[in-house]
Write a protein that holds these residues in place. Structure first.
Motif, mmCIF file in Angstrom:
data_model
loop_
_atom_site.group_PDB
_atom_site.id
_atom_site.type_symbol
_atom_site.label_atom_id
_atom_site.label_comp_id
_atom_site.label_asym_id
_atom_site.label_seq_id
_atom_site.Cartn_x
_atom_site.Cartn_y
_atom_site.Cartn_z
ATOM 1 N N ALA A 33 0.833 -1.214 0.000
ATOM 2 C CA ALA A 33 0.000 0.000 0.000
ATOM 3 C C ALA A 33 0.866 1.262 0.000
ATOM 4 N N GLN A 34 2.070 1.163 0.551
ATOM 5 C CA GLN A 34 2.934 2.348 0.676
ATOM 6 C C GLN A 34 3.912 2.496 -0.498
ATOM 7 N N ARG A 35 3.803 1.569 -1.457
ATOM 8 C CA ARG A 35 4.795 1.508 -2.537
ATOM 9 C C ARG A 35 4.991 2.856 -3.227
ATOM 10 N N VAL A 67 -12.422 7.671 5.980
ATOM 11 C CA VAL A 67 -13.483 6.966 5.259
ATOM 12 C C VAL A 67 -13.881 5.745 6.076
ATOM 13 N N GLU A 68 -15.146 5.707 6.418
ATOM 14 C CA GLU A 68 -15.680 4.607 7.226
ATOM 15 C C GLU A 68 -16.768 3.901 6.416
ATOM 16 N N ARG A 69 -16.819 2.568 6.488
ATOM 17 C CA ARG A 69 -17.907 1.848 5.809
ATOM 18 C C ARG A 69 -19.157 1.971 6.672
ATOM 19 N N PHE A 82 -6.158 18.574 0.029
ATOM 20 C CA PHE A 82 -4.840 18.770 0.637
ATOM 21 C C PHE A 82 -4.132 19.885 -0.101
ATOM 22 N N HIS A 83 -3.721 20.901 0.637
ATOM 23 C CA HIS A 83 -3.014 22.009 -0.008
ATOM 24 C C HIS A 83 -2.000 22.636 0.938
ATOM 25 N N PRO A 84 -0.932 21.893 1.244
ATOM 26 C CA PRO A 84 0.107 22.492 2.080
ATOM 27 C C PRO A 84 0.901 23.528 1.283
ATOM 28 N N GLU A 85 1.693 24.319 1.957
ATOM 29 C CA GLU A 85 2.563 25.299 1.280
ATOM 30 C C GLU A 85 3.463 24.569 0.288
ATOM 31 N N GLY A 86 3.621 25.140 -0.894
ATOM 32 C CA GLY A 86 4.525 24.571 -1.892
ATOM 33 C C GLY A 86 3.873 23.525 -2.781
ATOM 34 N N TRP A 87 2.596 23.194 -2.519
ATOM 35 C CA TRP A 87 1.884 22.182 -3.318
ATOM 36 C C TRP A 87 1.410 22.834 -4.617
ATOM 37 N N PRO A 88 1.443 22.112 -5.743
ATOM 38 C CA PRO A 88 1.099 22.779 -7.012
ATOM 39 C C PRO A 88 -0.400 22.978 -7.255
ATOM 40 N N GLY A 89 -1.238 23.020 -6.232
ATOM 41 C CA GLY A 89 -2.674 23.253 -6.389
ATOM 42 C C GLY A 89 -3.410 22.597 -5.237
ATOM 43 N N VAL A 90 -4.722 22.702 -5.238
ATOM 44 C CA VAL A 90 -5.509 21.989 -4.215
ATOM 45 C C VAL A 90 -5.696 20.569 -4.714
ATOM 46 N N GLU A 91 -5.205 19.625 -3.937
ATOM 47 C CA GLU A 91 -5.235 18.225 -4.364
ATOM 48 C C GLU A 91 -6.430 17.489 -3.772
ATOM 49 N N VAL A 92 -6.997 16.582 -4.573
ATOM 50 C CA VAL A 92 -7.897 15.577 -3.996
ATOM 51 C C VAL A 92 -7.113 14.264 -4.012
ATOM 52 N N GLY A 93 -7.001 13.642 -2.845
ATOM 53 C CA GLY A 93 -6.174 12.446 -2.698
ATOM 54 C C GLY A 93 -6.944 11.324 -2.030
ATOM 55 N N TRP A 94 -6.391 10.117 -2.125
ATOM 56 C CA TRP A 94 -7.060 8.942 -1.561
ATOM 57 C C TRP A 94 -6.016 7.933 -1.134
ATOM 58 N N LYS A 95 -6.308 7.228 -0.063
ATOM 59 C CA LYS A 95 -5.409 6.191 0.439
ATOM 60 C C LYS A 95 -6.254 5.257 1.287
ATOM 61 N N LEU A 96 -6.388 4.020 0.794
ATOM 62 C CA LEU A 96 -7.220 3.061 1.519
ATOM 63 C C LEU A 96 -6.371 1.895 1.995
ATOM 64 N N ALA A 97 -6.739 1.309 3.120
ATOM 65 C CA ALA A 97 -6.064 0.105 3.600
ATOM 66 C C ALA A 97 -6.359 -1.035 2.620
#
Ligand SMILES: CC(C)(COP(=O)(O)OP(=O)(O)OC[C@H]1O[C@@H](n2cnc3c(N)ncnc32)[C@H](O)[C@@H]1OP(=O)(O)O)[C@@H](O)C(=O)NCCC(=O)NCCS
Length: 341
Positions: A33-35, A67-69, A82-97
């Motif tokens: 998952a972390q690859r 995210v909860e089932r 997600f939009h920390p300083e230095g990020w190239p835009g407002v990101e939509v991200g996903w990470k599931l177990a």
């Protein structure tokens, strides 16, 4: 700011909680998952990552969700903005177990986050940063309608920048007439709305029941009108009206329509949704030949009353003790000669 809850068909996007630390740390130890996320993370690093997403709400006014089932409350992972300083835009991200992969959960959760970004925040575009070999994530981006604009430099190295633009006008609100299939969700939304009346109801006030069958019966009535807003597959709100002569309360006047429900989920409070739904009800009831509209609301419900008054509604009488409802209510009316407030 606390993350507002978003409910999709199968998922609940919710705030971060202490009990999320352990499953988040466990997922961060999964090599597969972390690859594409810089390798496995220690529990310390996982905690810092989780805290960044939780704190993002305070610093930007938006952020990510757990995210909860809905079916069993299982922790599935994270999704969101997600939009920390230095990020190239407002990101939509996903990470599931990993046990949650392959069921379309990431696209379902991300669509809800994107729909909320278009409607509650009015963002013009979102990006996703995906490293070139991450085929699973590329599939999610494709399912969401994102297009790969090519590699960019990011604080974590080179990644492809996938882009999605806000659809024109009112399209992201997904406004439409309710169907019988909406009955369970509409009934639940109404019960949850009534539950919130506890904030100003007398002690021991029984929340009125409203079942799916009640909602089905209403939707089958040819004179009943109900319009829903469903950005990103989330039932953000609904409005319903019917002839006043068919309603349980209100004037016995064939020229008057009765506004039964106007409800907006807290995630969209302060957005234009309430006004949009109200304008639709007013315009459509006017087009159906009604001259006036009538509604009844708890006298102590300040927020709704201020909203109605801003939209041109006037009280028709002082508050009355409403035995049927179990608390004082107040009636408002307005002519249907113009739209909006
Ligand atoms: C990317 C990720 C969120 C996908 O979520 P998901 O809910 O599985 O999404 P989907 O069910 O739509 O599946 C997307 C694709 O993943 C692949 N996939 C699905 N289940 C899989 C599994 N168990 N093992 C390997 N690949 C799988 C399929 O190619 C699928 O595409 P398809 O539906 O066209 O067959 C998930 O794989 C993940 O969390 N990966 C690790 C973290 C990550 O890389 N995040 C993105 C950073 S940009």
């Amino acid at each position: 700011m606390r993350p507002p809850r978003l409910k999709t068909a199968r998922l609940l996007l919710r705030e971060f909680r202490p009990e999320d630390v352990a499953p988040h740390a466990e997922a961060a130890l999964d090599e597969e998952a972390q690859r594409f996320l810089g390798g496995v993370k220690t529990p310390y690093e996982s905690f810092a990552g989780l805290a960044t997403h939780a704190g993002h709400w305070a610093l930007r006014g938006y952020g990510g969700w757990i995210v909860e089932r809905r079916e069993d409350g299982a922790f599935l992972g994270r999704v969101g903005l997600f939009h920390p300083e230095g990020w190239p835009g407002v990101e939509v991200g996903w990470k599931l177990a990993r046990p949650a992969w392959g069921k379309g959960y990431a696209p379902e959760a991300a669509a809800a986050a994107i729909g909320w970004a278009w409607t509650a925040l009015d963002l013009p575009e979102l990006i996703s940063l995906i490293v070139a070999d991450n085929a699973n994530s590329q599939r999610v981006a494709q399912k969401l309608g994102e297009a790969n604009t090519g590699p960019v430099e990011t604080p974590f190295g080179t990644a492809d920048r996938w882009l999605i633009r806000r659809p024109e006008g009112d399209a992201p609100w997904a406004l439409r007439d309710a169907t019988l299939d909406d009955a369970p969700r509409l009934a639940l939304q109404l019960r949850e709305a009534m539950e919130r009346f506890r904030d100003f109801s007398p002690p021991g006030w029984p929340v009125p029941d409203h079942t799916t069958d009640d909602e089905v019966e209403a939707l089958k009535d040819p004179n009943y009108r109900c319009v829903v807003a469903e950005p990103g597959g989330v039932l953000a709100g609904h409005v319903s009206w019917r002839p006043a002569v068919d309603a349980l309360s209100g004037p016995d006047d064939p020229d008057t329509a009765y506004l039964g429900q106007l409800y907006v989920e807290p995630a969209w409070w302060g957005s234009p949704l309430a006004t949009k739904l109200m304008d639709i009800a007013i315009a459509r009831a006017g087009a159906d030949g009604f001259q006036r509209m009538h509604l009844v609301t708890p006298a102590a419900q300040g927020r709704a009353r201020r909203f109605y008054e801003r939209c041109g509604w006037r009280t028709v009488a002082p508050p009355v003790d409403d035995a049927r409802f179990g608390m004082p209510t107040i009636a408002y009316a307005r002519d249907l000669d113009r739209v909006g407030g």
